[in-house]
Design a protein around this motif. Structure first.
Motif, PDB file in Angstrom:
ATOM      1  N   LEU A 109      -4.999  -3.438  -5.470  1.00  0.00           N
ATOM      2  CA  LEU A 109      -4.518  -1.799  -5.680  1.00  0.00           C
ATOM      3  C   LEU A 109      -4.496  -1.548  -7.113  1.00  0.00           C
ATOM      4  O   LEU A 109      -4.155  -0.134  -7.414  1.00  0.00           O
ATOM      5  CB  LEU A 109      -3.006  -1.983  -5.238  1.00  0.00           C
ATOM      6  N   GLY A 110      -4.804  -2.207  -8.107  1.00  0.00           N
ATOM      7  CA  GLY A 110      -5.247  -1.661  -9.502  1.00  0.00           C
ATOM      8  C   GLY A 110      -3.843  -1.587 -10.260  1.00  0.00           C
ATOM      9  O   GLY A 110      -3.660  -1.089 -11.314  1.00  0.00           O
ATOM     10  N   CYS A 111      -2.673  -2.484  -9.720  1.00  0.00           N
ATOM     11  CA  CYS A 111      -1.595  -2.300 -10.441  1.00  0.00           C
ATOM     12  C   CYS A 111      -1.650  -3.335 -11.596  1.00  0.00           C
ATOM     13  O   CYS A 111      -2.331  -4.049 -11.864  1.00  0.00           O
ATOM     14  CB  CYS A 111      -0.453  -2.409  -9.379  1.00  0.00           C
ATOM     15  N   ASN A 112      -0.673  -3.138 -12.405  1.00  0.00           N
ATOM     16  CA  ASN A 112      -0.319  -4.013 -13.530  1.00  0.00           C
ATOM     17  C   ASN A 112       0.882  -4.943 -13.113  1.00  0.00           C
ATOM     18  O   ASN A 112       2.053  -4.578 -13.070  1.00  0.00           O
ATOM     19  CB  ASN A 112      -0.028  -3.210 -14.956  1.00  0.00           C
ATOM     20  N   GLU A 148       0.645  -1.235   0.058  1.00  0.00           N
ATOM     21  CA  GLU A 148       0.162  -0.040  -0.154  1.00  0.00           C
ATOM     22  C   GLU A 148       0.994   1.300   0.025  1.00  0.00           C
ATOM     23  O   GLU A 148       0.695   2.292  -0.703  1.00  0.00           O
ATOM     24  CB  GLU A 148      -1.163  -0.036   1.224  1.00  0.00           C
ATOM     25  N   MET A 149       1.958   1.091   0.683  1.00  0.00           N
ATOM     26  CA  MET A 149       3.001   1.990   0.701  1.00  0.00           C
ATOM     27  C   MET A 149       3.566   2.697  -0.873  1.00  0.00           C
ATOM     28  O   MET A 149       3.731   3.774  -1.101  1.00  0.00           O
ATOM     29  CB  MET A 149       4.122   1.878   1.628  1.00  0.00           C
ATOM     30  N   LEU A 150       3.840   1.525  -1.571  1.00  0.00           N
ATOM     31  CA  LEU A 150       4.568   1.705  -2.602  1.00  0.00           C
ATOM     32  C   LEU A 150       3.839   1.581  -4.146  1.00  0.00           C
ATOM     33  O   LEU A 150       4.406   2.004  -5.208  1.00  0.00           O
ATOM     34  CB  LEU A 150       5.871   0.495  -2.781  1.00  0.00           C
ATOM     35  N   VAL A 151       2.674   1.050  -4.036  1.00  0.00           N
ATOM     36  CA  VAL A 151       1.976   0.669  -5.354  1.00  0.00           C
ATOM     37  C   VAL A 151       0.845   1.541  -5.731  1.00  0.00           C
ATOM     38  O   VAL A 151      -0.198   1.424  -4.715  1.00  0.00           O
ATOM     39  CB  VAL A 151       1.706  -0.688  -5.148  1.00  0.00           C
ATOM     40  N   ASN A 152       0.595   2.270  -6.490  1.00  0.00           N
ATOM     41  CA  ASN A 152      -0.146   3.153  -7.141  1.00  0.00           C
ATOM     42  C   ASN A 152      -1.135   2.262  -8.173  1.00  0.00           C
ATOM     43  O   ASN A 152      -0.571   1.687  -9.082  1.00  0.00           O
ATOM     44  CB  ASN A 152       0.102   4.584  -7.723  1.00  0.00           C
ATOM     45  N   PRO A 153      -2.477   2.636  -8.234  1.00  0.00           N
ATOM     46  CA  PRO A 153      -3.152   2.330  -9.401  1.00  0.00           C
ATOM     47  C   PRO A 153      -2.537   2.262 -10.839  1.00  0.00           C
ATOM     48  O   PRO A 153      -1.937   3.437 -10.923  1.00  0.00           O
ATOM     49  CB  PRO A 153      -4.509   2.665  -9.367  1.00  0.00           C
ATOM     50  N   GLY A 154      -2.474   1.145 -11.591  1.00  0.00           N
ATOM     51  CA  GLY A 154      -1.694   1.390 -13.020  1.00  0.00           C
ATOM     52  C   GLY A 154      -0.229   1.400 -12.714  1.00  0.00           C
ATOM     53  O   GLY A 154       0.321   1.276 -14.029  1.00  0.00           O
ATOM     54  N   ASP A 155       0.250   1.168 -11.747  1.00  0.00           N
ATOM     55  CA  ASP A 155       1.820   1.094 -11.753  1.00  0.00           C
ATOM     56  C   ASP A 155       2.136  -0.361 -12.306  1.00  0.00           C
ATOM     57  O   ASP A 155       1.333  -1.424 -12.063  1.00  0.00           O
ATOM     58  CB  ASP A 155       2.331   1.033 -10.275  1.00  0.00           C
ATOM     59  N   ASN A 156       3.378  -0.391 -13.025  1.00  0.00           N
ATOM     60  CA  ASN A 156       3.783  -1.713 -13.350  1.00  0.00           C
ATOM     61  C   ASN A 156       4.765  -2.183 -12.073  1.00  0.00           C
ATOM     62  O   ASN A 156       5.504  -1.570 -11.798  1.00  0.00           O
ATOM     63  CB  ASN A 156       4.740  -1.749 -14.728  1.00  0.00           C
ATOM     64  N   VAL A 157       4.169  -3.477 -11.789  1.00  0.00           N
ATOM     65  CA  VAL A 157       4.797  -3.934 -10.530  1.00  0.00           C
ATOM     66  C   VAL A 157       5.688  -5.238 -11.061  1.00  0.00           C
ATOM     67  O   VAL A 157       4.993  -6.274 -11.571  1.00  0.00           O
ATOM     68  CB  VAL A 157       4.159  -4.100  -9.479  1.00  0.00           C
TER      69      VAL A 157
END
Ligand code: PMP
Length: 472
Positions: free
Chosen positions: A199-202, A173-182
């Motif tokens: 979290l809605g990341c990719n 939750e601290m590092l991952v925004n929606p749309g981020d590539n992880v």
């Protein structure tokens, strides 16, 4: 240089780093030691800009004034009269004292005073005696190059979490925004997918094999981006890489030191943070244990999660986050605003045991746990050899508690397990559960060798073999 035999050099290197002897290998000699790069001694401490990694939610977290007062009060002499904090009066609680028998004959005593403390609120980062014991262990095991746990502005810090799962979900939750590539080495732990996907990341899958994440594969994935764009405002370059370096869940895979160096070098090139989720670190069957990412971290880009679940108790819910202080501070702010702290009672229980045992006693206990799981693994491997040779493929896991098997001729294990396995009275986890896209057909299954007896494992594999043959 002249006397080192080619075969001995990598062993020597691995032993020296394991014993924390600082080793500097010149670039010309790296091939001899089977290492391509030596990050040691090239520290760029202080160069990290952690603000770049924080989500808006995490950046907006503010310390709770009440929590700060409570913690101040906990550190103050008894002469302080505090009308601050809102702690309840433990004299009103129904529990008085307790004693806990340890299997070695010891007794952990919670007399009335200790019991009152155990039942009360405590610091969000963890009780001091457990934290300091763990910081020493962490330093002794990993000797992180940036370790300075003590000073107020030290580079690294630790906090206690309610199992490593709490640490992981708060780090995400601290590092991952929606749309981020992880970046993630899938298949991976279903609990990680459960925490990350909403979290809605990719999730960008990095290829892996029985030795974990493949650096060449990571390089290829990263080649979609130009490292020169890292600090551009709307860059889509991933900022986070997640990996389980030992006894992977579900794959049982363990990364070699060489692979970790290479992945770390790529992380430096692309300014990535690495989340090293290592609950099976203490369940590595062979020694010396491979150096961890934390032990290589000259920059402060590793966030490590540890767990006592597999070695002391899963129900006590004790885990740890270790990493750069600015990031651990953010995790603690989140703890303040959610669970407030991990149970004081379970922390005190574990802390009493660890102080009673000392570090050597703890490591002796770990050796016994390893022996148990090694025997279980060997039993599972021999039953697999006996029953599944012609219907499945697998690699022997070097750590952890899982065997990952590819069923030959089966395209989707989900269908097989869900529709037919219960009929045959055998249950395994279908591999799809660990895939980024769980609805894709997946021929793998995960078998745990932690709980069943060798006889049960043997019978289970006999039933599984019949199940697969029936389906074929
Ligand atoms: N990470 C991995 C890879 C796991 O397998 C598990 C437990 N199954 C966890 C984290 C969470 O463990 P805990 O919260 O019990 O420490």
């Amino acid at each position: 240089k002249r006397n080192l035999c080619r075969a001995h050099a990598p062993l020597l290197y691995s032993a020296l780093t394991q014993w924390h002897v600082p080793v500097h290998v010149s670039r010309q000699l790296c091939p001899l030691f089977q290492i391509q790069h030596m990050p040691l001694g090239r520290s760029v401490q202080g160069a990290m800009n952690y603000a770049r990694f924080l989500t808006a939610v995490s950046a907006a977290r503010k310390p709770s004034a009440i929590r700060m007062l409570t913690e101040l009060q906990l550190r103050s002499p008894p002469s302080l009269i505090s009308l601050a904090g809102g702690a309840p009066n433990p004299n009103t609680f129904p529990f008085q004292s307790c004693s806990i028998q340890v299997k070695n004959g010891d007794t952990l005593m919670f007399d009335e005073t200790m019991m009152k403390r155990a039942l009360q609120y405590s610091a969000s980062s963890g009780i001091p005696e457990l934290l300091s014991w763990m910081k020493t262990l962490q330093k002794d095991l990993h000797n992180p190059p940036t370790a300075n746990y003590t000073a107020e502005n030290g580079q690294m810090d630790m906090c206690v979490t309610t199992g490593s799962q709490e640490g992981l979900s708060k780090v995400f939750e601290m590092l991952v925004n929606p749309g981020d590539n992880v970046l993630i080495d899938a298949p991976t732990y279903s609990g990680t997918l459960a925490a990350l996907q909403p979290l809605g990341c990719n999730l960008v899958s990095v290829p892996s094999d029985q030795y974990g994440m493949i650096p060449k594969g990571l390089k290829e994935v990263l080649s979609r981006w130009d490292p020169a764009d890292v600090h551009k405002p709307h860059s889509t370059i991933p900022r986070v890489l997640y990996t389980i370096p030992n006894g992977g869940n579900p794959t049982g895979a363990s990364m070699t030191a060489q692979r970790k160096w290479e992945v770390y070098e790529l992380a430096r090139q692309y300014d990535l943070l690495i989340i090293e989720d290592d609950p099976y670190y203490f369940l590595q069957f062979d020694k010396p244990w491979a150096p961890t990412f934390l032990s290589m971290d000259v920059d402060g880009r590793i966030i490590r999660t540890d767990s006592f679940s597999k070695i002391l108790s899963s129900g006590l819910r004790i885990g740890f986050v270790t990493g750069p202080k600015p990031l651990v501070d953010r995790v603690v702010l989140h703890i303040q605003a959610s669970t407030m702290h991990t149970s004081t009672f379970t922390q005190l229980m574990v802390s009493q045991l660890l102080h009673r045992w000392g570090q050597q006693g703890f490591l002796n206990h770990i050796d016994e746990v390893i022996e148990f799981y090694r025997t279980q693994r060997d039993a599972m491997l021999s039953s697999a050899d006996k029953w599944l040779k012609d219907v499945a493929e697998w690699h022997s896991p070097a750590a952890g508690m899982f065997l990952w098997m590819k069923l030959k001729g089966i395209t989707d294990s989900q269908q097989l397990i869900m529709e037919k396995a219960l009929e045959k009275e055998v249950l395994l986890v279908p591999g799809g559960v660990f895939m980024i896209n769980s609805s894709d057909p997946c021929p793998y299954v995960r078998a745990a060798f932690s709980l069943s007896t060798p006889q049960q494992i043997d019978e289970a594999f006999k039933r599984l073999s019949a199940l697969i043959k029936g389906a074929l």
